[in-house]
Structures are given as C-alpha cells and as structure tokens.
Design a protein around this motif. Structure first.
Motif, PDB file in Angstrom:
ATOM      1  N   ILE A 137     -82.686  81.686 -25.579  1.00  0.00           N
ATOM      2  CA  ILE A 137     -81.371  82.031 -25.041  1.00  0.00           C
ATOM      3  C   ILE A 137     -81.353  81.459 -23.634  1.00  0.00           C
ATOM      4  O   ILE A 137     -82.002  81.988 -22.728  1.00  0.00           O
ATOM      5  CB  ILE A 137     -81.137  83.544 -25.052  1.00  0.00           C
ATOM      6  CG1 ILE A 137     -81.174  84.058 -26.491  1.00  0.00           C
ATOM      7  CG2 ILE A 137     -79.797  83.883 -24.408  1.00  0.00           C
ATOM      8  CD1 ILE A 137     -80.916  85.530 -26.651  1.00  0.00           C
ATOM      9  N   ILE A 140     -84.674  81.193 -21.628  1.00  0.00           N
ATOM     10  CA  ILE A 140     -85.523  82.350 -21.889  1.00  0.00           C
ATOM     11  C   ILE A 140     -85.899  82.372 -23.366  1.00  0.00           C
ATOM     12  O   ILE A 140     -85.039  82.232 -24.242  1.00  0.00           O
ATOM     13  CB  ILE A 140     -84.783  83.653 -21.526  1.00  0.00           C
ATOM     14  CG1 ILE A 140     -84.372  83.619 -20.049  1.00  0.00           C
ATOM     15  CG2 ILE A 140     -85.648  84.865 -21.806  1.00  0.00           C
ATOM     16  CD1 ILE A 140     -83.447  84.737 -19.645  1.00  0.00           C
ATOM     17  N   THR A 141     -87.183  82.497 -23.606  1.00  0.00           N
ATOM     18  CA  THR A 141     -87.652  82.587 -24.985  1.00  0.00           C
ATOM     19  C   THR A 141     -87.699  84.056 -25.398  1.00  0.00           C
ATOM     20  O   THR A 141     -88.329  84.872 -24.722  1.00  0.00           O
ATOM     21  CB  THR A 141     -89.045  81.952 -25.115  1.00  0.00           C
ATOM     22  OG1 THR A 141     -88.955  80.599 -24.653  1.00  0.00           O
ATOM     23  CG2 THR A 141     -89.521  81.957 -26.554  1.00  0.00           C
ATOM     24  N   VAL A 142     -87.039  84.348 -26.485  1.00  0.00           N
ATOM     25  CA  VAL A 142     -86.959  85.730 -26.948  1.00  0.00           C
ATOM     26  C   VAL A 142     -87.734  85.847 -28.258  1.00  0.00           C
ATOM     27  O   VAL A 142     -87.436  85.143 -29.227  1.00  0.00           O
ATOM     28  CB  VAL A 142     -85.497  86.152 -27.188  1.00  0.00           C
ATOM     29  CG1 VAL A 142     -85.411  87.623 -27.561  1.00  0.00           C
ATOM     30  CG2 VAL A 142     -84.659  85.879 -25.950  1.00  0.00           C
ATOM     31  N   GLU A 146     -88.357  91.335 -29.806  1.00  0.00           N
ATOM     32  CA  GLU A 146     -87.438  91.605 -28.695  1.00  0.00           C
ATOM     33  C   GLU A 146     -85.990  91.462 -29.156  1.00  0.00           C
ATOM     34  O   GLU A 146     -85.117  92.223 -28.743  1.00  0.00           O
ATOM     35  CB  GLU A 146     -87.722  90.634 -27.555  1.00  0.00           C
ATOM     36  CG  GLU A 146     -87.282  91.138 -26.214  1.00  0.00           C
ATOM     37  CD  GLU A 146     -87.775  90.252 -25.082  1.00  0.00           C
ATOM     38  OE1 GLU A 146     -87.438  90.548 -23.952  1.00  0.00           O
ATOM     39  OE2 GLU A 146     -88.473  89.241 -25.345  1.00  0.00           O
ATOM     40  N   GLY A 199     -84.272  96.488 -30.642  1.00  0.00           N
ATOM     41  CA  GLY A 199     -84.236  95.330 -29.746  1.00  0.00           C
ATOM     42  C   GLY A 199     -82.848  95.072 -29.188  1.00  0.00           C
ATOM     43  O   GLY A 199     -82.053  95.989 -28.983  1.00  0.00           O
ATOM     44  N   MET A 200     -82.590  93.795 -28.986  1.00  0.00           N
ATOM     45  CA  MET A 200     -81.333  93.426 -28.337  1.00  0.00           C
ATOM     46  C   MET A 200     -80.112  93.771 -29.187  1.00  0.00           C
ATOM     47  O   MET A 200     -79.022  93.946 -28.661  1.00  0.00           O
ATOM     48  CB  MET A 200     -81.323  91.923 -28.040  1.00  0.00           C
ATOM     49  CG  MET A 200     -82.297  91.507 -26.958  1.00  0.00           C
ATOM     50  SD  MET A 200     -82.324  89.726 -26.756  1.00  0.00           S
ATOM     51  CE  MET A 200     -80.714  89.426 -26.046  1.00  0.00           C
ATOM     52  N   ILE A 201     -80.301  93.823 -30.483  1.00  0.00           N
ATOM     53  CA  ILE A 201     -79.127  94.077 -31.334  1.00  0.00           C
ATOM     54  C   ILE A 201     -78.909  95.566 -31.605  1.00  0.00           C
ATOM     55  O   ILE A 201     -78.128  95.936 -32.473  1.00  0.00           O
ATOM     56  CB  ILE A 201     -79.203  93.287 -32.656  1.00  0.00           C
ATOM     57  CG1 ILE A 201     -80.459  93.653 -33.441  1.00  0.00           C
ATOM     58  CG2 ILE A 201     -79.137  91.796 -32.412  1.00  0.00           C
ATOM     59  CD1 ILE A 201     -80.504  93.002 -34.808  1.00  0.00           C
ATOM     60  N   THR A 202     -79.575  96.391 -30.839  1.00  0.00           N
ATOM     61  CA  THR A 202     -79.426  97.844 -31.016  1.00  0.00           C
ATOM     62  C   THR A 202     -77.963  98.301 -31.068  1.00  0.00           C
ATOM     63  O   THR A 202     -77.592  99.105 -31.935  1.00  0.00           O
ATOM     64  CB  THR A 202     -80.184  98.590 -29.893  1.00  0.00           C
ATOM     65  OG1 THR A 202     -81.570  98.280 -30.025  1.00  0.00           O
ATOM     66  CG2 THR A 202     -79.998 100.102 -29.995  1.00  0.00           C
ATOM     67  N   PRO A 203     -77.100  97.818 -30.164  1.00  0.00           N
ATOM     68  CA  PRO A 203     -75.717  98.352 -30.196  1.00  0.00           C
ATOM     69  C   PRO A 203     -74.923  97.943 -31.429  1.00  0.00           C
ATOM     70  O   PRO A 203     -73.847  98.498 -31.670  1.00  0.00           O
ATOM     71  CB  PRO A 203     -75.086  97.776 -28.922  1.00  0.00           C
ATOM     72  CG  PRO A 203     -75.900  96.609 -28.558  1.00  0.00           C
ATOM     73  CD  PRO A 203     -77.288  96.897 -29.031  1.00  0.00           C
ATOM     74  N   THR A 204     -75.455  97.000 -32.216  1.00  0.00           N
ATOM     75  CA  THR A 204     -74.747  96.640 -33.453  1.00  0.00           C
ATOM     76  C   THR A 204     -74.658  97.844 -34.386  1.00  0.00           C
ATOM     77  O   THR A 204     -73.708  97.993 -35.139  1.00  0.00           O
ATOM     78  CB  THR A 204     -75.477  95.467 -34.148  1.00  0.00           C
ATOM     79  OG1 THR A 204     -75.518  94.369 -33.233  1.00  0.00           O
ATOM     80  CG2 THR A 204     -74.769  95.037 -35.418  1.00  0.00           C
TER      81      THR A 204
ATOM     82  N   ILE B  39     -73.417  92.790 -32.134  1.00  0.00           N
ATOM     83  CA  ILE B  39     -73.354  93.202 -30.722  1.00  0.00           C
ATOM     84  C   ILE B  39     -74.758  93.173 -30.142  1.00  0.00           C
ATOM     85  O   ILE B  39     -75.675  93.775 -30.707  1.00  0.00           O
ATOM     86  CB  ILE B  39     -72.772  94.620 -30.592  1.00  0.00           C
ATOM     87  CG1 ILE B  39     -71.433  94.704 -31.347  1.00  0.00           C
ATOM     88  CG2 ILE B  39     -72.562  94.988 -29.136  1.00  0.00           C
ATOM     89  CD1 ILE B  39     -70.901  96.121 -31.481  1.00  0.00           C
ATOM     90  N   ASP B  41     -77.355  93.560 -26.710  1.00  0.00           N
ATOM     91  CA  ASP B  41     -77.625  93.931 -25.322  1.00  0.00           C
ATOM     92  C   ASP B  41     -78.274  92.726 -24.658  1.00  0.00           C
ATOM     93  O   ASP B  41     -79.362  92.305 -25.074  1.00  0.00           O
ATOM     94  CB  ASP B  41     -78.610  95.114 -25.263  1.00  0.00           C
ATOM     95  CG  ASP B  41     -77.938  96.425 -25.601  1.00  0.00           C
ATOM     96  OD1 ASP B  41     -76.715  96.524 -25.401  1.00  0.00           O
ATOM     97  OD2 ASP B  41     -78.642  97.334 -26.059  1.00  0.00           O
ATOM     98  N   VAL B 538     -75.888  78.800 -24.100  1.00  0.00           N
ATOM     99  CA  VAL B 538     -76.815  79.928 -23.987  1.00  0.00           C
ATOM    100  C   VAL B 538     -76.865  80.715 -25.295  1.00  0.00           C
ATOM    101  O   VAL B 538     -77.931  80.974 -25.836  1.00  0.00           O
ATOM    102  CB  VAL B 538     -76.394  80.861 -22.825  1.00  0.00           C
ATOM    103  CG1 VAL B 538     -77.322  82.062 -22.753  1.00  0.00           C
ATOM    104  CG2 VAL B 538     -76.418  80.092 -21.516  1.00  0.00           C
TER     105      VAL B 538
END
Lengths: 235, 541
Positions: A137, A140-142, A146, A199-204, B39, B41, B538
């Motif tokens: 991203i 930044i490597t995710v 994560e 992870g990052m998609i928690t709010p989905t 969605i 974060d 991005v």
C-alpha cells in the motif's frame, strides 16, 4: 412474501387434512380387498439416507398403509477452499450441516406420498476469505495477517417446516429392504448473518453490513431438500 | 382412477411449487454482497509528523486561505528513505498544503533509544530563505513541529537584509572593484575584493553585474532565532567526519548569496578569500565559558549544507573587543553559504525530566502543549517542543540539552490554557526530577466526535477509515488546534457547540476542509473524497 405464506399455509392444511381423507378411503378399500391383500401390521424400520443436508439415519414407524412417521437426523461437515490467484485471496466455504427431523408420510398411491413435518435445523455455513500474499500500500508492505481476514456465518432459523413429495416407501410391508426418494422444500426463514473480520478490514464486519446481506438473503428462505433413503424393516 | 388422477395433480402442483420457489432463491444468491462495502482501517502508520510552515514575519501559515503557495520539502539523513507521506507514498519532493505537511516513518522502522529515527527536512520556497529541521525520535507516536521561513522581502524582527547590485565582474569572473556590503542594522559586512574570481558550482565564471544578498540574523531576537536556518537544535558534521546532535548557542548568523547577471549562483571564490565581519552583542552567552561573551573568546564558525540541512564545522575564530564597546568576529571564506558563529552544546538526553500536568478544571483529558525554552542569562530563545499531556500523566520532553539552566514556558495556544507561573526555571532539563505544573483553562467547551470516511469516486464499494491529524479552528479565527484521528474517529475537545468550526485534514500534498457547526448531539460525520493519486497508486483501485 404474503403469497409465499399463503401457499405454505395452504399446503400444510392440505397435508394435514389428507391423512384423514386418505385413511378413510383406504380403510374402505382395505376392507373390500381384505381377501386379496395381506393384513396390515404396523411396523418399524431403520434407514440410512443421503440428503442435500448430508447423510443421516432415520427410524420409521408405519401406522397404516397410508401413514408413516419418521424421526431422524443428518450430519455433514465439509469445507471447500480455493485460491483466487488474480486477487491473491484464499476463499473457504465451511458447511456445518446438522438437522433433526420429525416427518409424516401420507401415501396417495402405493408408492407416491406427500411428506411434511418439522426439521430442527442446526446447520451453519461459514464463508471466509484471507489474503495469501503481502500487499504494498504505497511504499508500505502489509502482511496477510495485518491486512486481516473476513468470515461470514449464515445461520438459518432453527425450526423449519418441510413439505415434499416422494416415490417409494421408507418401510416395506412385505420385504425387508425398501427405497424411498423424495424432493421437497425446507422453509428456513430469513438467515441470520454474522460477520467477523480481523486486521485492517475489521470495520467491514459491521452491523450495517450484516443487515445489508440479510436483506439480500431475504428471498432465499427455502432450501431444496432431496433425499434418497434405504430402509431395513425391523419388525 | 379419477381419485388417483386428482391426487397426482395435487402432488404435481406441490412439486412444482417447491421447485419454483427454490429456483429464484438460488438466483438471488449471486447478489449476496450487493450494496456492501469493503471497509478498511488505514492505520498502518505508527509514527507520524505534522509540520507547520509559518512566515517568520507575519506568523501566518504559508499557503493559508487565498495563498496557494506550497513549500517544497526534501528529506535527507539516516532514515530519509523511510520517510513517507502519511498515506504511504514517497514522492521525491513533498509539498505542503495550507501550510501543513503530514509525514510518517515507514512502519517497518521502529524507533528506539538505541536506534532512533533521524532525518532532516529541507524546505524550498521561492522568495524565502531555505530552511531545515533535524528530527530525531526514539519512540513511536505523533509529533508536531513548527518551521518558520524568512521571506526575503519581508524578514522578521531581528533579521536585517540587503540586496546589493553594485559589483561587476568580467568575462573570466574577475571582480573589477571591491564589493562591500553591510546590512541595514550595521551588524554584518561582507567584502569581496577586486581581483577575486567568482565561479558557479560547475566551474563557469560569474559574469556581469554581481548581486550580493546579505542577511544578518540577530542572536537575541525571538523571531530571528525561531527562523534560524536549520534551527538551533541541529545536526553538525565535525572535522573528523563524525555527526553530532546538539544545540547552538548563537553569536549571530549571516546568509550570503551571490548571483551574476544571469542569476547564476556563485559557489566559490578564487585568488582572494571573501571577508566577513560580524558584531556580537555583549548580551551574548558563551556556553563554552558558561558566561557572557568576552574579548579573546574562541568562537566556532559553521557553514550550512543547503542540500542536507546540516552544519559543517569550518574553523575557530576569535572574538575581539572593539573600541566602541562592542565585540566583533572576522573570518575569511572561499565559498558562499549561510555562516553561523555558534558554540555547540552536545550534552543531550533523549528524555528530559518528568512533567506532571494537573488541573481540577480540565476541560479535556489531554492537550497538545508547546514548551518554549529560553536562556535565563539573556532571555534568548533556545528551542521549542510540542508534546501531548494528559491530566496527571507525567510526560517527558524529548531531546533536550542537559546540565544547563533554562526557563521553560508552557502554552496551549488557542485552547485557553495557562499555567500558574509565566515560566519555570529548571536547573537541568535532564535531571531525575518531577516538575508539577497546574494548568488553568479559560474556556470550557464540549467534546465532539468527528468521523470521516474516505472514498474513491471510481469505486463506491470501497471505504477507508483514515488515521491522520485533524486540524480545527473556530470559523472566525485562524488559530488551529490539533487532534488525532484514528480509524476515522477523532475525539475533539474544547469545542463550543452551536458555533461554526473549520475542520481540515492534510495528506499527499492535498488539503480538505469542512465548515461545520457542531450540534448538540456532539457528532460530526464527513466524507473525504480521496485523490486520484491515492486511489490509483496507493489503494490500487
């Protein structure tokens, strides 16, 4: 939806009223045919079956030539995974199928019957997806963990009325083995959706998203239940 | 037979109903996720830096309101390659928007006491002197820095500047007559002697009319020290090749730029050195003697590395007392740069003493406060630092000079905070002491939950919950306050409900602001349309 309820109500009324009608008719027929047919004896059978809810066992009790009661259950737990290389995601569908049934068969001819009853449906389906590679991203490597994973659990209502039609008989009057084939519809109501994400998609996995999917599933409230059954008469 | 036929019909109808009802259900399954969104974060960043660029004379953010100017920023230093925009992009040159710039350290890098993250911000803006800021952090977090830039045509208090066009050189770059330039305040004089050859960095001679831009920065005035190129907290290159961090105690600073008639910049002088003379005020503090300046004091001279924002040690000069009761220093140079006579203080500690803020009428649980440190000897500005303080939770100032007495002032800016004393005298900022400070608040506002969701116009099924700084101010003044937004939510304190406010976020050189009147439900929701660059490069949408 009103139409659907009306149809189901109608079918249930028909189903429930048929045994009496048929039985009385058959009773007269039976009396007339006493001489040429062997006398009916209520019996018990045990059967194995393969259904679209998984394999299972059933105990069959015949009360008359036109009416059986079946109590049984099915269980199947399996999963299917697939890697979607183009989006670097692994998708998994887990089916945890489990049901218990109390059904009644009403024979309209020797081998053709309606079946109705209640199925206690504990089935659940899990659909999950997780990334298999790291993603960039920007600069930044995710990592996959994560970025996170998403799973959706589909749970139908537990008490489901069932109506079907079958050929054959799950309990034979004159033989040890018998075969029964059946197809019908299981009304499982509006499936409930539970989403979980990490992870990052928690709010989905939000309540709002669950409600959207539940709404999308509202017309999916019948399940096609097909059954092939092999029975052994016990006595 | 008739009966069977009827029953068969009923059965057939039942069968058909079952099939017909089931088929459309299967079709609908293909649209299971219709209307849902992915969605995310966007909280990858663990260490972020918000830089504010001010005009040193006006104190106004550069690029604010109708001013569309943007400060170009390049990054140098040990961790330059790890410095990103807050969104994760890494342009060669970063650009401020509305006077703000949001940077971050790549999350792969975890700053620590033994391995701090270090880099230097170097600014470029037409009409302004190049400035820089050395940044060192040893732990993850959010940091705020102010950089004051000097408008050449409108310098701040304490900066005296002249542009002289009297000189001339021939086709070989030979200066034909002495060029003597003195700043309007008379504090600095530069002499380029006749016969000196001036050349550009590429070796080409500087020909025709010679323009000399000379500026003197006072070592006592607050505004000039704020705008001190490179800042007084700085990184220096020593003669042995070592790199050191510390604090300058300034005796004065001059910037010297020389151009020919084509506005090519002179880099070096040949045949004759360029003479520089600067007066040193008697109130100047000599940190090497821990006292006032005196005749015969040794005073190091530093030149500025414009590209990297660091200072290179040049030589030691000697301070002389003049017959007019002043002190002066004279030096010769062969190259043009910023020239800085300073004593360097290399005694530092990464974590200063504990400061415990407390108040009974705390409006907010936590505040961003600014500590301004001055020299008790002459009141000269030394350094300032933003930090985040919460009620009764001790905080530490980071990277402060050790074993040196200071006066320290705490200001909350715009949020109506003040302390019991105007300033606090501290013997040693690195001592193992606890400083208790009582805070008072003039305004009592409310907490407002500010929510933002980012979206890309080309993909409405994707939503981003951003993690970045949020700036806010009452609509009727320009005093910005800061809050941090995590996963799309910022708890903004001290807001007067029913009054219009401006909220703004900066990312990728782009500023988005919203004018909103927080209602009594104390909740604000806004959507953020992300730039094409972010959506495409991005997020890969």
């Amino acid at each position: 939806m009103k139409n659907l309820k009306t149809i189901i109500s109608f079918l249930l009324i028909v189903l429930l009223s048929i045994p009496g009608i048929i039985y009385s008719q058959n009773y007269e027929q039976t009396s007339e045919n006493t001489k040429i047919r062997s006398e009916f004896k209520p019996g018990w059978a045990i059967s194995t079956k393969v259904t679209t809810l998984g394999p299972g066992l059933e105990i069959v009790k015949s009360f008359s030539r036109t009416f059986n009661v079946r109590v049984g259950g099915t269980y199947l737990d399996f999963s299917v995974s697939k890697e979607f290389e183009n989006i670097k995601v692994e998708g998994t569908a887990d089916f945890d199928l489990q049901s218990y049934s109390l059904l009644g068969d009403v024979f309209i001819t020797k081998n053709l019957h309606f079946t109705g009853g209640l199925i206690y449906n504990l089935s659940e389906e899990y659909i999950s997806a997780r990334p298999i590679n790291s993603f960039n991203i920007g600069h930044i490597t995710v990592g996959p963990e994560e970025l996170g994973s998403l799973s959706i659990k589909v749970t139908p209502e537990k008490y489901c009325p069932y109506f079907g039609i079958g050929i054959g008989n799950p309990i034979s009057y004159s033989k040890v083995f018998s075969i029964n084939m059946e197809i019908g519809a299981l009304y499982h109501g509006y499936p409930k959706i539970d989403m979980e994400a990490t992870g990052m998609i928690t709010p989905t996995a939000s309540v709002i998203q669950e409600e959207i999917i539940e709404n999308n599933l509202k017309s999916f409230n019948l399940f096609l239940l097909a059954t092939i059954q092999l029975s052994i008469k016990l006595f | 037979m008739k009966k069977s036929s009827t029953l068969f019909k009923i059965a057939s109808i039942g069968f058909l109903i079952a099939i017909i009802l089931t088929i459309p259900s299967c079709k609908k399954l293909t649209n299971l996720t219709e209307g849902t969104k992915l969605i995310i974060d966007y909280n990858l960043i663990k260490t972020s830096f918000t830089i504010k660029f001010y005009d040193a004379a006006t104190g106004i953010l550069i690029g604010e309101a109708e001013d569309n100017r943007s400060v170009d920023v390049t990054i140098f230093g040990q961790n330059a390659n790890d410095v990103l925009d807050i969104t994760g992009t890494q342009p060669i040159t970063f650009h401020s928007a509305e006077g703000f710039l949001a940077l971050a350290i790549n999350p792969d890098v975890t700053p620590s006491l033994t391995n701090p993250a270090k880099f230097t911000i170097v600014t470029h803006l037409d009409g302004y002197l190049t400035n820089s800021k050395a940044i060192t952090v040893y732990k993850e977090g959010n940091y705020i820095y102010d950089i004051y830039l000097v408008d050449i045509n409108n310098p701040p208090n304490g900066v005296s500047r002249i542009s002289n066009h009297s000189g001339h050189s021939n086709n070989e770059g030979v200066v034909e007559e002495d060029i003597i330039v003195t700043t309007p305040n008379g504090m600095a004089t530069v002499t380029i002697y006749a016969g000196t050859i001036l050349k550009e960095g590429n070796g080409n001679p500087c020909t025709g009319t010679i323009t000399v831009n000379l500026a003197h920065f006072s070592n006592l005035e607050y505004e000039s020290l704020l705008a001190f190129p490179g800042g007084l907290e700085t990184t220096v290159n020593m003669p042995d090749g070592s790199v050191d961090e510390g604090l300058f105690f300034s005796a004065g600073f001059i910037s010297l730029d020389v151009f020919d008639e084509n506005w090519s910049t002179a880099d070096s002088a040949y045949i004759h050195a360029v003479n520089m003379q600067m007066f040193v005020p008697e109130e100047t503090y000599n940190s090497s003697t821990l006292g006032g300046v005196a005749d015969g004091d040794i005073l190091p001279l530093w030149s500025y590395n414009l590209n990297e924002g660091t200072w290179d040690f040049e030589l030691n000069d000697t301070i002389n007392a003049t017959d007019k009761g002043l002190f002066e220093v004279i030096s010769n140079t062969w190259h043009f740069s910023y020239w800085n006579w300073d004593w360097f203080w290399g005694e530092y500690c990464p974590e200063g003493l504990e400061i415990n803020f407390h108040s009974e009428d705390y409006t907010c649980d936590c505040y961003w406060l600014k500590a301004t440190i001055t020299n008790p000897y002459n009141g000269a500005y030394m350094m300032s630092s933003w930090f985040y303080a919460c009620n009764n939770e001790p905080v530490r100032l980071l990277y402060v000079p050790a074993f040196f007495p200071v006066n320290i002032t705490f200001t909350g800016y715009c949020n109506g905070l003040y302390t019991e004393l105007d300033y606090y005298y501290i013997d040693n900022l690195c001592a193992a002491d606890i400083l208790d400070i009582t805070l008072y608040s003039e305004t009592i506002g409310s907490n407002v939950l500010f929510e933002i969701s980012g979206y890309c116009p080309n993909n409405p099924n994707f939503e981003v919950r951003p993690t970045l700084g949020v700036w806010f101010r009452p609509a009727n003044n320009w005093c910005w306050q800061y809050a941090f937004m995590y996963n799309g939510y910022a708890d903004i304190c001290n807001v007067i409900l029913g009054e219009p406010y401006v909220f703004g976020v900066v990312y990728d050189g782009h500023w988005t602001e919203y004018t909103v009147t927080p209602d009594y439900d104390a909740y604000i929701y806004q959507e953020l349309e992300l730039t094409d660059d972010i959506c495409t490069n991005v997020l890969g949408l």
